[in-house]
Design an enzyme around this catalytic site. Structure first.
Site, PDB file in Angstrom:
ATOM      1  CB  SER A 137     137.576  64.789  38.684  1.00  0.00           C
ATOM      2  OG  SER A 137     137.639  64.461  40.164  1.00  0.00           O
TER       3      SER A 137
ATOM      4  CE1 TYR B 158     137.659  69.653  37.302  1.00  0.00           C
ATOM      5  CE2 TYR B 158     137.622  68.533  39.882  1.00  0.00           C
ATOM      6  CZ  TYR B 158     138.059  68.718  37.796  1.00  0.00           C
ATOM      7  OH  TYR B 158     139.194  67.786  38.009  1.00  0.00           O
TER       8      TYR B 158
ATOM      9  CE  LYS C 203     137.512  66.748  34.802  1.00  0.00           C
ATOM     10  NZ  LYS C 203     137.882  66.861  33.844  1.00  0.00           N
TER      11      LYS C 203
END
Length: 305
Positions: A153, A166, A170
């Site tokens: 991401s 997150y 990622k």
């Protein structure tokens, strides 16, 4: 004959959004698909749906003449990851591609983030990608072929607010993908990372209270989840056999190849560095090349095409 005819693919988190689009596209290209989805909420809580999202996607694939089987194990669990890979081998005789798409979100500003928030996201994204990839690796090695596609991401590649867990997961996936590519190149196994731009429930939790936030959300809603699938299918097919160790992005009709970290400036002294000489010489010398604290939206400012 489709590009994936005779092949078997596992897609995790395939009950909705990007994963669903990939599973359907792989099936249309001829692959038998293991459709994995826990059927839980965005944060990982149990879903109240009567029929599992995975089973719904399987029904869609069967209705169009394809082959698929549902799996409801968790990628965060090693035994579950082994079971979903084995489902492909037991039902269809082999496994040729693993698409690590399963994910969750627990967005919160870093100074308020609990250890549980951090661990829960890394367990699914990073550990989950390891689990399924490692479970498939012996089968890939034995047959001398296989493709891993891992979802990264721009939250990790560039940055975003309130997503330390997150983003860490990622970026970890990028390192994992590259290491798999290096270690398994000798067996003709490839591994790539893809940053998908798509409006799904994974991004529907983005705040939209201010005019600036509302404008961003309206732009994100133009990003179609199904647009990610064609590129992933091509990567998984034999046509992608020489593509490995790369980081890509897909944003509607745009496909990106991302850079990877390499030195851009150097500083040297024959006498060796002291803290004082570093402060006096290095910081100012490098300052023009420092990266600003941008977020993903600051970099991708144009409308999707």
């Amino acid at each position: 004959m489709g590009m994936m005819q005779g092949k078997v693919a596992l897609v995790t988190g395939a009950g909705r959004g990007v994963g669903r689009g990939i599973a359907l596209a792989l099936a249309k290209a001829g692959a038998a698909v293991v459709v994995n989805d826990l059927g839980v909420s965005l944060t990982g809580d149990e879903s109240a749906e009567n029929e599992s999202p995975a089973q719904q996607v399987v029904a869609e694939i069967v209705a169009m003449g394809g082959q698929a089987v549902a799996n409801h194990d968790s990628v965060a669990d090693w035994a579950g990851a082994c079971a979903m890979v084995k489902a492909g081998v037991d039902n269809f005789g082999r496994i040729d591609a693993v698409v690590n798409n399963a994910g969750n979100l627990r967005d919160v500003l870093f100074h308020k983030m609990s250890p549980e928030d951090f661990d829960a996201v890394l367990a699914v994204h990073l550990k989950g990608s390891f689990n399924t990839s490692r479970a498939a690796a012996p089968f890939f090695k034995e047959q001398g072929s296989g493709a891993f596609v891992h979802m990264t991401s721009t939250s990790g590649l560039i940055g975003n607010l309130g997503q330390a867990n997150y983003a860490a997961a990622k970026m970890g996936i990028v390192g994992l993908s590259k290491s798999i590519a290096i270690d398994m190149q000798r067996f003709s196994i490839r591994s790539n990372a893809v940053a998908p731009f798509a409006w799904t429930r994974m991004v529907s939790s983005i705040p939209n209270e201010t005019p600036e936030q509302q404008k961003r959300v309206e732009g994100l809603k133009k990003l179609v989840a199904e647009k990610i699938a064609p590129f992933v299918v091509a990567l998984c097919s034999d046509a992608g056999a020489k593509v490995t160790g790369q980081i890509f992005g897909v944003r509607n009709n745009e496909i990106y190849l991302f850079s990877q970290p390499r030195p851009i400036r150097t500083a040297h002294t024959a006498e060796g560095w002291t803290p004082e000489t570093v402060a006096e010489r290095v910081f100012d010398q490098f300052a023009n090349d420092f990266y600003p604290l941008q977020k993903s939206g600051d970099v991708f400012t144009w409308d999707p095409v």
